[in-house]
Motif scaffolding. Structure first.
Motif, short mmCIF file in Angstrom:
data_model
loop_
_atom_site.label_atom_id
_atom_site.label_comp_id
_atom_site.label_asym_id
_atom_site.label_seq_id
_atom_site.Cartn_x
_atom_site.Cartn_y
_atom_site.Cartn_z
N LEU A 158 0.83 -1.20 0.00
CA LEU A 158 0.00 0.00 0.00
C LEU A 158 0.87 1.25 0.00
CD1 LEU A 158 -2.64 1.56 0.23
CD2 LEU A 158 -2.61 1.13 2.70
N GLN A 159 1.91 1.25 0.80
CA GLN A 159 2.79 2.41 0.90
C GLN A 159 3.42 2.74 -0.45
OE1 GLN A 159 6.26 1.95 3.46
NE2 GLN A 159 6.06 4.06 4.17
N GLN A 160 3.88 1.71 -1.16
CA GLN A 160 4.50 1.92 -2.46
C GLN A 160 3.49 2.42 -3.49
OE1 GLN A 160 7.66 1.70 -3.28
NE2 GLN A 160 8.51 0.86 -1.40
N LEU A 161 2.33 1.78 -3.52
CA LEU A 161 1.30 2.17 -4.49
C LEU A 161 0.79 3.59 -4.23
CD1 LEU A 161 -0.76 -1.14 -4.69
CD2 LEU A 161 0.42 -0.05 -6.59
N TYR A 162 0.55 3.91 -2.98
CA TYR A 162 0.01 5.22 -2.63
C TYR A 162 1.02 6.32 -2.93
CZ TYR A 162 -2.37 8.82 0.13
OH TYR A 162 -3.01 9.97 0.54
N ARG A 163 2.27 6.09 -2.57
CA ARG A 163 3.31 7.09 -2.83
C ARG A 163 3.42 7.38 -4.33
NH1 ARG A 163 8.18 8.47 -0.23
NH2 ARG A 163 7.93 6.73 1.22
N ASN A 164 3.52 6.34 -5.13
CA ASN A 164 3.68 6.54 -6.56
C ASN A 164 2.44 7.15 -7.21
OD1 ASN A 164 6.38 5.40 -7.68
ND2 ASN A 164 5.75 3.91 -6.14
N HIS A 165 1.27 6.82 -6.68
CA HIS A 165 0.04 7.40 -7.23
C HIS A 165 -0.02 8.90 -6.94
CE1 HIS A 165 -4.18 7.17 -8.60
NE2 HIS A 165 -4.36 8.16 -7.74
N ILE A 166 0.27 9.28 -5.71
CA ILE A 166 0.23 10.68 -5.33
C ILE A 166 1.25 11.50 -6.13
CG2 ILE A 166 0.77 12.30 -3.45
CD1 ILE A 166 -1.98 11.04 -3.24
N GLU A 167 2.40 10.92 -6.38
CA GLU A 167 3.46 11.64 -7.08
C GLU A 167 3.19 11.78 -8.57
OE1 GLU A 167 7.02 9.53 -6.15
OE2 GLU A 167 7.21 10.39 -4.13
N ASN A 168 2.42 10.86 -9.14
CA ASN A 168 2.27 10.84 -10.59
C ASN A 168 0.91 11.27 -11.13
OD1 ASN A 168 4.87 9.72 -11.70
ND2 ASN A 168 4.40 8.13 -10.21
N TYR A 169 -0.09 11.31 -10.28
CA TYR A 169 -1.43 11.64 -10.78
C TYR A 169 -2.02 12.80 -9.98
CZ TYR A 169 -0.76 7.20 -13.08
OH TYR A 169 -0.25 6.17 -13.84
N THR A 170 -1.81 13.99 -10.50
CA THR A 170 -2.23 15.21 -9.82
C THR A 170 -3.39 15.87 -10.56
OG1 THR A 170 0.06 15.59 -9.10
CG2 THR A 170 -1.46 17.46 -8.97
N PRO A 171 -4.49 16.18 -9.88
CA PRO A 171 -5.62 16.84 -10.54
C PRO A 171 -5.28 18.27 -10.92
CG PRO A 171 -5.98 16.74 -8.17
CD PRO A 171 -4.75 15.93 -8.44
N VAL A 172 -5.76 18.71 -12.08
CA VAL A 172 -5.51 20.07 -12.54
C VAL A 172 -6.81 20.85 -12.72
CG1 VAL A 172 -3.38 19.40 -13.70
CG2 VAL A 172 -5.54 19.37 -14.97
#
Length: 306
Positions: A158-172
């Protein structure tokens, strides 16, 4: 696309052509309107097609669960080919969150226990629609009762998935959406389902091409069943049922009035978290973390558009 959806699409298409006077023998008056059942202020166009044969009801042939040995490979595959929803697949399998709930979660709704969900996530689920600009029944909020939902951590997956998701998918688009589409807007339910359908096709393909005869047999079984994103919630429920000591252990999707009560509740579920983690660790020791660390997530963003 189902027969019913295809009929509805064709009906709207021919109605549009009739309105534009593009059909020589069909007038707009041929398309009748009826009130949608239970919706006095909504109408729908009656299908002009006669003799359409609908498939038999297959409600008894819906897959509600997946053998435990396939849970992590499914998430691994999501990372590879449907990365924008890989975190969502995890949250469904280990948090029981519905698709309609996922696409309406804001980043600010997610409370991380530890760094990037090291000890789990508490997700605030509320009735809302982040995409009011489109008609999307698949993205409508499926929250029966607003609640705070625990998402269990398994090792550091979960930690790995959540970190990478937050870093790569940002709402604009100002929505603060947790899940976004290729344009950076809040992801619609239809878009989420498109990613899942792509994942489903590839997952079945891998099972069919496996050298393990058990995989081939299970692929044939899955192809006979109807299943979609609801599978994750079924997986979660069955995982809990396997380890539950009492009915309250299964009733995790409950409503909490404030964050403090949610954190207390999370503490009370520590026993269940440990049981689930031990169960998964026995099956998948160091499996997903190593995979994620080797992947280039930024390149995946552009390779996983449905």
């Amino acid at each position: 696309m189902t027969v019913r959806k295809a009929e509805r699409t064709l009906t709207l298409f021919f109605e549009f052509l009739a309105k534009k006077k593009l059909l020589e023998h069909v007038d707009e008056s041929a398309f009748k309107k009826k009130i949608l059942y239970g919706k006095s202020n909504q109408k729908y166009t009656v299908s002009p097609f006669k003799g359409v044969v609908m498939p038999r009801n297959r409600q008894g042939h819906i897959a509600h669960d997946l053998p435990e040995r396939y849970i992590l490979p499914l998430i691994e595959l999501a990372v590879k080919i449907a990365n924008p929803i890989a975190l969502g697949i995890y949250m469904q399998c280990f948090g029981g969150i519905r698709q309609g709930e996922l696409v309406n979660i804001r980043r600010s709704d997610v409370n991380s226990i530890g760094s990037f969900g090291e000890f789990g996530l508490v997700v605030r689920l509320q009735k809302r629609n982040l995409r009011t600009d489109i008609k999307d029944s698949a993205g409508a909020s499926g929250v029966k009762k607003p609640r705070r939902q625990i998402v269990f951590p398994i090792q550091d997956w979960l930690q790995q998935l959540y970190r990478n998701h937050i870093e790569n998918y940002t709402p604009v688009d100002g929505s603060d959406a947790l899940f976004v589409n290729r344009d950076g807007k809040a992801m619609s339910g239809q878009s989420y389902r498109a990613y899942f359908s792509k994942l489903k096709r590839e997952f079945l393909k891998q099972l069919r091409n496996s050298s393990n005869p058990d995989d081939l047999v299970y692929a044939i079984k899955l192809e006979e069943y109807k299943w979609s994103t609801h599978l994750g919630r079924g997986i979660f429920t069955n995982l809990l049922a396997e380890e539950a000591d009492n009915p309250y252990d299964i009733a995790l999707p409950r409503g909490d009035s404030n964050l403090a009560s949610s954190l207390v509740y999370q503490g009370n579920t520590e026993r269940m978290r440990k049981k689930l983690e031990d169960r998964m660790q026995h099956l998948y020791k160091d499996y997903l973390p190593n995979l994620i660390k080797k992947l280039n997530f930024r390149s995946l963003i552009f390779r996983t558009k449905p």
